[in-house]
Each structure stands twice: as structure tokens, then as C-alpha cells.
Design a protein around this motif. Sequence first.
Motif, PDB file in Angstrom:
ATOM      1  N   GLY A  13      23.154 -31.677  -5.374  1.00  0.00           N
ATOM      2  CA  GLY A  13      22.939 -30.267  -5.669  1.00  0.00           C
ATOM      3  C   GLY A  13      21.508 -29.993  -6.094  1.00  0.00           C
ATOM      4  N   GLU A  14      20.961 -30.879  -6.917  1.00  0.00           N
ATOM      5  CA  GLU A  14      19.580 -30.707  -7.363  1.00  0.00           C
ATOM      6  C   GLU A  14      18.598 -30.851  -6.199  1.00  0.00           C
ATOM      7  N   LEU A  15      18.874 -31.795  -5.287  1.00  0.00           N
ATOM      8  CA  LEU A  15      18.025 -31.944  -4.108  1.00  0.00           C
ATOM      9  C   LEU A  15      18.064 -30.686  -3.237  1.00  0.00           C
ATOM     10  N   ASP A  16      19.267 -30.150  -3.003  1.00  0.00           N
ATOM     11  CA  ASP A  16      19.392 -28.956  -2.169  1.00  0.00           C
ATOM     12  C   ASP A  16      18.751 -27.745  -2.838  1.00  0.00           C
ATOM     13  N   ARG A  17      18.884 -27.647  -4.149  1.00  0.00           N
ATOM     14  CA  ARG A  17      18.256 -26.524  -4.855  1.00  0.00           C
ATOM     15  C   ARG A  17      16.733 -26.619  -4.763  1.00  0.00           C
ATOM     16  N   ARG A  18      16.206 -27.844  -4.824  1.00  0.00           N
ATOM     17  CA  ARG A  18      14.754 -28.022  -4.742  1.00  0.00           C
ATOM     18  C   ARG A  18      14.222 -27.541  -3.397  1.00  0.00           C
ATOM     19  N   ARG A  19      15.035 -27.732  -2.337  1.00  0.00           N
ATOM     20  CA  ARG A  19      14.562 -27.258  -1.030  1.00  0.00           C
ATOM     21  C   ARG A  19      15.134 -25.884  -0.694  1.00  0.00           C
ATOM     22  N   ARG A  20      15.625 -25.204  -1.705  1.00  0.00           N
ATOM     23  CA  ARG A  20      16.056 -23.799  -1.649  1.00  0.00           C
ATOM     24  C   ARG A  20      17.291 -23.564  -0.784  1.00  0.00           C
ATOM     25  N   ASP A  21      18.088 -24.578  -0.598  1.00  0.00           N
ATOM     26  CA  ASP A  21      19.380 -24.395   0.073  1.00  0.00           C
ATOM     27  C   ASP A  21      20.422 -24.156  -1.027  1.00  0.00           C
ATOM     28  N   LEU A  22      20.404 -22.954  -1.589  1.00  0.00           N
ATOM     29  CA  LEU A  22      21.237 -22.668  -2.756  1.00  0.00           C
ATOM     30  C   LEU A  22      22.731 -22.670  -2.461  1.00  0.00           C
ATOM     31  N   PRO A  23      23.193 -22.151  -1.315  1.00  0.00           N
ATOM     32  CA  PRO A  23      24.644 -22.227  -1.054  1.00  0.00           C
ATOM     33  C   PRO A  23      25.162 -23.666  -1.042  1.00  0.00           C
ATOM     34  N   SER A  24      24.420 -24.577  -0.404  1.00  0.00           N
ATOM     35  CA  SER A  24      24.848 -25.979  -0.389  1.00  0.00           C
ATOM     36  C   SER A  24      24.786 -26.575  -1.790  1.00  0.00           C
ATOM     37  N   LEU A  68      25.171 -25.039  -4.590  1.00  0.00           N
ATOM     38  CA  LEU A  68      26.287 -24.513  -5.379  1.00  0.00           C
ATOM     39  C   LEU A  68      27.572 -25.275  -5.088  1.00  0.00           C
ATOM     40  N   GLU A  69      27.816 -25.605  -3.829  1.00  0.00           N
ATOM     41  CA  GLU A  69      29.018 -26.362  -3.476  1.00  0.00           C
ATOM     42  C   GLU A  69      29.011 -27.745  -4.129  1.00  0.00           C
ATOM     43  N   HIS A  70      27.859 -28.396  -4.143  1.00  0.00           N
ATOM     44  CA  HIS A  70      27.772 -29.708  -4.791  1.00  0.00           C
ATOM     45  C   HIS A  70      28.039 -29.586  -6.292  1.00  0.00           C
ATOM     46  N   PHE A  71      27.455 -28.598  -6.927  1.00  0.00           N
ATOM     47  CA  PHE A  71      27.663 -28.432  -8.371  1.00  0.00           C
ATOM     48  C   PHE A  71      29.124 -28.109  -8.677  1.00  0.00           C
ATOM     49  N   ARG A  72      29.746 -27.308  -7.828  1.00  0.00           N
ATOM     50  CA  ARG A  72      31.177 -27.015  -8.035  1.00  0.00           C
ATOM     51  C   ARG A  72      32.015 -28.285  -7.974  1.00  0.00           C
ATOM     52  N   ARG A  73      31.697 -29.154  -7.002  1.00  0.00           N
ATOM     53  CA  ARG A  73      32.470 -30.387  -6.879  1.00  0.00           C
ATOM     54  C   ARG A  73      32.225 -31.306  -8.074  1.00  0.00           C
ATOM     55  N   ALA A  74      30.996 -31.330  -8.566  1.00  0.00           N
ATOM     56  CA  ALA A  74      30.712 -32.140  -9.763  1.00  0.00           C
ATOM     57  C   ALA A  74      31.519 -31.636 -10.951  1.00  0.00           C
ATOM     58  N   VAL A  75      31.588 -30.321 -11.113  1.00  0.00           N
ATOM     59  CA  VAL A  75      32.341 -29.728 -12.223  1.00  0.00           C
ATOM     60  C   VAL A  75      33.832 -29.956 -12.053  1.00  0.00           C
ATOM     61  N   ASP A  76      34.309 -29.951 -10.821  1.00  0.00           N
ATOM     62  CA  ASP A  76      35.727 -30.233 -10.590  1.00  0.00           C
ATOM     63  C   ASP A  76      36.118 -31.598 -11.144  1.00  0.00           C
ATOM     64  N   LEU A 128      18.548 -26.976 -20.996  1.00  0.00           N
ATOM     65  CA  LEU A 128      17.519 -26.372 -20.140  1.00  0.00           C
ATOM     66  C   LEU A 128      18.169 -25.553 -19.028  1.00  0.00           C
ATOM     67  N   ALA A 129      19.203 -26.121 -18.398  1.00  0.00           N
ATOM     68  CA  ALA A 129      19.895 -25.400 -17.325  1.00  0.00           C
ATOM     69  C   ALA A 129      20.616 -24.170 -17.872  1.00  0.00           C
ATOM     70  N   ILE A 130      21.244 -24.311 -19.031  1.00  0.00           N
ATOM     71  CA  ILE A 130      21.936 -23.172 -19.646  1.00  0.00           C
ATOM     72  C   ILE A 130      20.940 -22.067 -19.981  1.00  0.00           C
ATOM     73  N   GLY A 131      19.790 -22.454 -20.537  1.00  0.00           N
ATOM     74  CA  GLY A 131      18.765 -21.462 -20.849  1.00  0.00           C
ATOM     75  C   GLY A 131      18.280 -20.730 -19.617  1.00  0.00           C
ATOM     76  N   ASN A 165      23.862 -26.332 -14.312  1.00  0.00           N
ATOM     77  CA  ASN A 165      23.325 -26.274 -12.957  1.00  0.00           C
ATOM     78  C   ASN A 165      24.115 -25.304 -12.091  1.00  0.00           C
ATOM     79  N   LEU A 166      25.443 -25.355 -12.238  1.00  0.00           N
ATOM     80  CA  LEU A 166      26.271 -24.411 -11.492  1.00  0.00           C
ATOM     81  C   LEU A 166      25.925 -22.973 -11.880  1.00  0.00           C
ATOM     82  N   ALA A 167      25.758 -22.729 -13.174  1.00  0.00           N
ATOM     83  CA  ALA A 167      25.497 -21.375 -13.659  1.00  0.00           C
ATOM     84  C   ALA A 167      24.170 -20.828 -13.151  1.00  0.00           C
TER      85      ALA A 167
END
Length: 349
Positions: free
Chosen positions: A209-220, A222-230, A274-277, A241-243
Amino acid sequence: LQALGYVGGGGGGGGDDDAPAAGTGDSARTQVYYHRNLATNLIKQGELDAAERELLAANEIEPLPKTYGLLGEIRARRGRFAEAAAAIEDGLHTVPKGMDPHAVLWLAEMWLKAGDPSKAEAALERWKDAASPAVAAAVRGRIADDAGRTAEAVRDYETALAADPLIVHVASRLAEIYAAAGEPDRIRPFLEAGLAKEPKTDVYENLLGELDRRRRDLPSALEHFRRAVDVQPENGLYLGNLAVTAAALGRDDEARRAVEWAVRWTPSDPTAWLAIGSALDRLGDADRAAAAFRKARELGASGAAADVGLVMTLARHGKQAEARRELEDALRRHPDDGILNSLRQRLGS
């Protein structure tokens, strides 16, 4: 040792902890589980001394691999790394067939954290027959990394992950090295191989999720972060990160739910704050965002990241005087930080 990042989700493997020992009756096993379950709850409440007593009581009745692992976790969290190593080694002596396949790596890691690399090397030599080739390579990598021999460490880490992509601690460290070298995506094949082997490896979902966010693929992302939270619904970093990603996509309701859930668990990881902030800032809640960045700083966030987040939040929400005060305080601690000095020019401080 999940709290230390050595295992994630179902990726750690392990032996048959519930296989009855010779001469152990159902009543004794029930007592073991009682003490160990109580210890687990005490760990969640932060009552580590009481949890350790319960685990020792469980081992008096019947020693089990998982109990030794929990003892190691508690002692490591208290900075008692040599004692954590002793717990892991006791497990390797007492119940060798049931210990986690990565136990020798954890043992060496505890000695490195205790500041004694010679004992880490000795542990590998002593337990070389219990360590798979992948684990042995991982230990050699950690020893080289600890000594500052980064190129050698990278070779050993890559060898280890090629053989066993679920050595989570090694993958996390290799991701940091690649990122520092400006090649963050080099870790992606190892993460994907690990998830193919164990889909519930939350650490890998978060890293992807962090890799995809760095390259601005936010939908992907978000899916990774959702699975991590699951897999780990109480993990403050994953929730943060999800938030922040949901907020960036305009999914404010989802972002708020994730933030509130994250704060409820009061994370001890500065990166989570940091992510929450960042998420609260995007949601327009300047006061709580500032408090989250201050919490990250209090918990020892690396570098000036928490200060940058705090100053930018205050400035964006019209609190210029407070932003300048925080900026000057941050520059006293980080006088050479490029972003802080750039903010000084922008704010006219």
C-alpha cells in the motif's frame, strides 16, 4: 514476536503447539491455556510484568513453544533483550520441534539489540542445524547490517527471501534499504511472492500500500491497506494509512471511521500517529491533527517528520503565529533539515 515486526498475520509459520506432551493430561493443558490466555490479555493492557508471571506459571505446568515466544516478546518490549534471547533459546532446547522456523533469527536479533554481535554469531553456529538455509542467510544479513556492511547484508537478505519470502522482519528491513537507495519498488517481487504463499501477511499488504501510494496509485493502495486492517484491525499504523488514503480519495466517512478506531487503541508506534495526524489534517480537524503530530514526536518519530506535519497543519489552518513558534523550536533540534528551512522561508519566520 509480532510486536517487533518479525512476523505478520499468518506469515510466521510455526510448529504444532497443541501436540500433547507425553504424560500431559487434558486438565494440565487446560491450565496452561488459562495462564497463557490471561497473559495475552494482560499484554494488550500493557501489564507486562503480570503477563510474564502468567507465562512462567504456564511453563511450570507444561512448556510449549508459543509460551516461549510470548516470553521473548514481553522481555524485548521491556528492553531486556538478553533475557528475551534466553527465553527463545530455552524454547529451542526444551521443545525444539515445535519452535517457529524463524526462532534462530529472533535469537540472533535479540543479541544484536543487546549490543553483542559476537553472541549473535555464536547463536547461529550453535543452532545451525535448526536453521534452514534461508534463516541462516537472514541471520548473516542481520549481522552484516548491524556492522554497517550494507551491500553484504542486501545480498544475504535477497538470498534469504528468495528461499523463504515470509521472513517478514528481513523483508521490512530490505524495503528500508531499497527506499534509502531510491529504489523502493525493488522489494515488490518479494512481497508479492510472500502474499502468494500466505495471503494474510498484513505487513506485506501495508508495505505494498505504501509503495502504491508513493507512485500515486491511491485506489490500489487503499485496497492493500484495507486487507492489512482486515488481518490486524487494531494496528494503528494500518488504520492511519487507510484513513489518510481514504481521505485523499474523498472517502471521508471511511477515513473518519479508521481514525477513530486507530485512536481508540492508542498506538505506541510514532509512525501510526504520523499517519493519523495526516488523515486528521486532510479531514480539516486541525487541533486533533496537531495533537497527533505532537504525540508522534513524543514517541520518538525519526527525523523531523512530526515537526513538519505539525507546522504545516498549523499554517494551513490559519494558526501562523503558533506555526512559527513550533518551527523555531523544531529548527533548534534539526537545524539542517531542508524541509524545515524551506518552511522558514515560506512562513517568513
